[in-house]
Design a protein around this motif. Structure first.
Motif, mmCIF file in Angstrom:
data_model
loop_
_atom_site.group_PDB
_atom_site.id
_atom_site.type_symbol
_atom_site.label_atom_id
_atom_site.label_comp_id
_atom_site.label_asym_id
_atom_site.label_seq_id
_atom_site.Cartn_x
_atom_site.Cartn_y
_atom_site.Cartn_z
ATOM 1 N N SER A 1 13.105 -3.239 -8.385
ATOM 2 C CA SER A 1 12.112 -3.645 -7.376
ATOM 3 C C SER A 1 12.750 -3.635 -5.996
ATOM 4 C CB SER A 1 11.592 -5.049 -7.692
ATOM 5 O OG SER A 1 12.653 -5.974 -7.600
ATOM 6 N N THR A 2 11.898 -3.707 -4.987
ATOM 7 C CA THR A 2 12.431 -3.834 -3.630
ATOM 8 C C THR A 2 12.672 -5.317 -3.355
ATOM 9 O OG1 THR A 2 10.233 -4.107 -2.701
ATOM 10 C CG2 THR A 2 11.075 -1.856 -2.856
ATOM 11 N N THR B 1 9.219 -7.071 -2.898
ATOM 12 C CA THR B 1 8.453 -7.410 -4.106
ATOM 13 C C THR B 1 9.146 -8.527 -4.890
ATOM 14 O OG1 THR B 1 9.490 -5.587 -5.309
ATOM 15 C CG2 THR B 1 7.323 -5.172 -4.390
ATOM 16 N N LEU C 1 0.587 -3.399 0.259
ATOM 17 C CA LEU C 1 1.451 -3.076 -0.880
ATOM 18 C C LEU C 1 0.753 -2.022 -1.744
ATOM 19 C CD1 LEU C 1 3.186 -5.567 -0.109
ATOM 20 C CD2 LEU C 1 3.256 -6.146 -2.519
ATOM 21 N N ASP D 1 1.458 -0.150 -7.478
ATOM 22 C CA ASP D 1 2.673 -0.336 -8.283
ATOM 23 C C ASP D 1 3.422 -1.606 -7.848
ATOM 24 O OD1 ASP D 1 2.661 1.792 -10.081
ATOM 25 O OD2 ASP D 1 3.373 3.185 -8.546
ATOM 26 N N GLU D 2 3.523 -1.783 -6.544
ATOM 27 C CA GLU D 2 4.233 -2.969 -6.028
ATOM 28 C C GLU D 2 3.491 -4.257 -6.404
ATOM 29 O OE1 GLU D 2 6.542 -1.443 -2.016
ATOM 30 O OE2 GLU D 2 4.367 -1.635 -1.904
ATOM 31 N N THR E 1 4.188 -5.096 -9.879
ATOM 32 C CA THR E 1 5.524 -5.695 -10.032
ATOM 33 C C THR E 1 5.502 -7.168 -9.633
ATOM 34 O OG1 THR E 1 6.473 -3.552 -9.464
ATOM 35 C CG2 THR E 1 7.960 -5.439 -9.391
#
Lengths: 148, 194
Positions: free
Chosen positions: B72-73, B76, B161, B164-165, B168
């Motif tokens: 993840s980032t 997120t 966002l 996908d984000e 997450t």
């Protein structure tokens, strides 16, 4: 495809996440279905409204508070006490009391549970057993009373 | 090591893992507002949102070694912590008890809205007032949505966002995100139209 499925696709279209052929199909549907066209307009307006009313923090005080806490926590690494076990002490004490109550203290008062002595032995000394029934005792008692 | 605004989050994290509090401070500057908005939308309270944001960053800082940039980032990851913290606060017994015994509304801070990015001009008083009215209408409708729908919609519409984000952050599938956002939109349009 059902009407509701088209509207679900329209929601994806609004977000720009619908791929080529599916997007084309959804756009074509909008030209022939007034309900879905209206739903599309409403969703676009809603997106715009939500973006417009996005609150922003005008000052940096929150970020500064966060940074102050972080620098405070990093400088006190190794000196922090973990109080979680101490906080749990009353709960463990309660569990211990309940366990004793269920086991040892059942049917007894607290004094009886704490002062462990055999009372039956003392009672035997006080009232001596002559293997008499209760009736015998009562008859003896009546005779002695009448004889007075 | 010096920290610069043009460094990526990942580069800042690498530096922060190496012991640079200043680099973590840059991450705080970048993501405080987003984390605040997420916490605010779940708790519905300015004060609680501030507490949640502080606690979330502190947790992120203490667990920086556990952060896996391949999964993840930082954004997120932080928002996942923030959301979980907010949900914990909302469902805590202490909070429910306080709400039960005192029904008072806390003072709202003076809200500001992002100025029009095209004009770069600050918003005039009339536009601010109109936006405030719009905000209260939206806020009222948003509060009537279930938390999952509200969070998914706001992460998309306000924080931009990707699906996908959002999946997450909320630990759900992308198709669930699609459904949540769609249902949120339908519901909120109904509520605003009434």
């Amino acid at each position: 495809m059902r009407h509701i499925d088209y509207q679900k696709r329209i929601s994806l279209l609004v977000d720009g996440v619908l791929d080529g052929p599916a997007a084309k199909e959804a756009l074509a549907h909008l030209t022939e279905c007034s309900d879905c066209a209206r739903a599309y307009e409403e969703m676009v307006s809603l997106n715009k409204a939500l973006t417009n009313v996005k609150p922003s923090l005008s000052d940096l005080s929150l970020a500064n508070k966060v940074k102050a806490r972080i620098s405070g926590s990093s400088s006190s690494v190794g000196y922090t006490w973990n109080f979680s076990l101490l906080k749990q002490a009353p709960i463990w004490a309660l569990i211990a009391i309940l366990a004793v109550g269920v086991g040892d203290m059942a049917g007894k008062t607290l004094t009886e549970a704490l002062k462990t002595y055999d009372t039956s032995h003392n009672l035997e000394n006080l009232i001596q057993d002559h293997s008499e029934s209760l009736t015998d005792v009562l008859i003896d008692f009546g005779q002695s009373e009448n004889g007075r | 090591m010096g920290c610069f605004e043009d460094l990526s989050d990942q580069e800042l994290i690498t530096a922060a893992k190496g012991g640079s509090d200043t680099c973590f401070g840059e991450l705080v500057d970048r993501h405080t507002t987003t984390a605040y908005r997420v916490a605010r939308s779940i708790t519905g309270s300015h004060e609680e949102a501030e507490d949640v944001v502080q606690e979330s960053f502190l947790r992120a800082f203490k667990n920086l070694d556990r952060f896996d940039g391949s999964k993840s980032t930082f954004k997120t990851w932080l928002l996942t912590i923030t959301r979980n913290q907010s949900i914990n606060i909302v469902s805590s017994f202490r909070r429910r008890a306080l709400k039960f015994f005192s029904d008072h509304e806390e003072g709202e801070p003076e809200l500001e809205f992002a100025s029009n990015p095209l004009s770069q001009e600050p918003l005039d008083a009339e536009t601010q007032l109109s936006l405030k009215r719009q905000y209260h209408t939206m806020d009222k409708a948003l509060k009537k949505l279930p938390e999952r729908q509200r969070t998914a919609l706001l992460l998309r519409s306000q924080e931009s966002l990707s699906y996908d984000e959002i999946a997450t952050v909320m630990d759900i599938s992308v198709s669930s995100v699609e459904s949540l956002i769609f249902r949120a939109r339908k519901k909120i349009i109904e509520l605003v139209e009434r």
